[in-house]
Design a protein around this motif. Structure first.
Motif, short mmCIF file in Angstrom:
data_model
loop_
_atom_site.label_atom_id
_atom_site.label_comp_id
_atom_site.label_asym_id
_atom_site.label_seq_id
_atom_site.Cartn_x
_atom_site.Cartn_y
_atom_site.Cartn_z
N HIS A 166 41.38 -18.33 48.62
CA HIS A 166 40.66 -17.17 48.41
C HIS A 166 40.13 -16.62 49.78
CE1 HIS A 166 36.93 -14.75 47.97
NE2 HIS A 166 37.70 -14.16 46.97
N HIS A 173 34.26 -7.84 49.02
CA HIS A 173 33.57 -7.88 47.60
C HIS A 173 32.52 -6.60 47.25
CE1 HIS A 173 35.33 -11.55 45.56
NE2 HIS A 173 35.61 -11.68 46.95
N ALA A 189 37.28 -13.28 40.83
CA ALA A 189 38.40 -13.18 41.25
C ALA A 189 39.28 -14.28 41.23
CB ALA A 189 38.28 -12.64 42.92
#
Length: 249
Positions: A166, A173, A189
């Protein structure tokens, strides 16, 4: 056999809660994700942080020459626990008068070049690539970091980003620490379970307090070996990235 409250696992890592070795090993087998802050953890940013602190102090003393470094340190802790940029939070905490606040913001904004020059000194920690490479063999790795997307370039150039499953930061975000919505956005996510996830951060108020509220395991990255506060929400502490290998490998 139970270990004392502070247990050294190696030269670089320490456990704070009472825990026996078998329980510790079982616990570590339940970890799937390790999330990292960037500034002060993966990236060494001491010059930037010292410059930021110096500029804030100079700005505040324009309006009140009696403000001390201790006053600033205390307010920076409070500012870290609030959503929004730390610099803005510090000014808002110290200055209630709108006109004076306007003056302070302009004074600080006029010295943006100093911060930019200090930020140019930021560099990825030399051990980051090796440590993350080893951790990536066993865990999913990601970022939970209040950083501009530009700072991701440093991680890419250092060959670190390839180990991060990630690789989005707060700006992408739409939320930032300590806002729990940021953490939840990352979990959505990545499909990570917070109870099977670790947060590695150098800021207890901004990163580890909210992480603990979500039942994450917390690791304080204490590179400068500061005294551990009483109300710390810290499960483990490391003094460098190598300490993460002592804990998790």
């Amino acid at each position: 056999m139970h270990y004392p409250i502070k247990i050294a696992l190696g030269q670089n890592a320490t456990i704070f809660p009472k825990i026996n070795r078998i329980a510790y090993n079982v616990f570590m087998n339940k970890i799937d994700w390790i999330f990292f802050d960037v500034g002060g953890v993966l990236i060494e940013d001491d010059v930037f942080e010292e410059t930021r602190r110096s500029l804030l102090l100079r700005t505040l003393r324009v309006l009140d020459s009696s403000i001390t470094e201790s006053n600033l340190d205390e307010m920076m802790l409070k500012a870290s626990s609030m959503t929004g940029p730390i610099n803005d939070n510090v000014l808002n905490l110290f200055i209630r008068d709108k006109q004076k606040l306007y003056i302070a913001r302009n004074f600080l904004a006029g010295r943006k070049n100093e911060l930019n020059e200090a930020a140019a000194e930021n560099c990825v920690r030399k051990e980051a690539k090796i440590v993350l490479g080893k951790l990536a063999k066993k865990y999913q790795l990601g970022l939970i970091a209040n950083q501009p997307t530009a700072n991701k370039i440093l991680l890419e150039e250092a060959g670190v980003s390839k180990f991060l499953n990630h690789f989005l930061v707060s700006q992408e975000h739409g939320f930032g620490k300590p806002d729990l919505r940021y953490f939840q956005s990352v979990f959505n996510a990545t499909k990570a379970n917070p109870q099977r996830s670790v947060m590695v951060d150098n800021n207890i108020e901004r990163g580890l307090h909210p992480a603990k509220r979500l039942k994450m395991t917390t690791v304080w990255f204490n590179a400068h070996k500061k005294e551990v506060p009483d109300d710390n929400n810290v499960d483990f502490t490391v003094n460098n990235l190598q300490g993460l290998l002592d804990l998790f490998c």
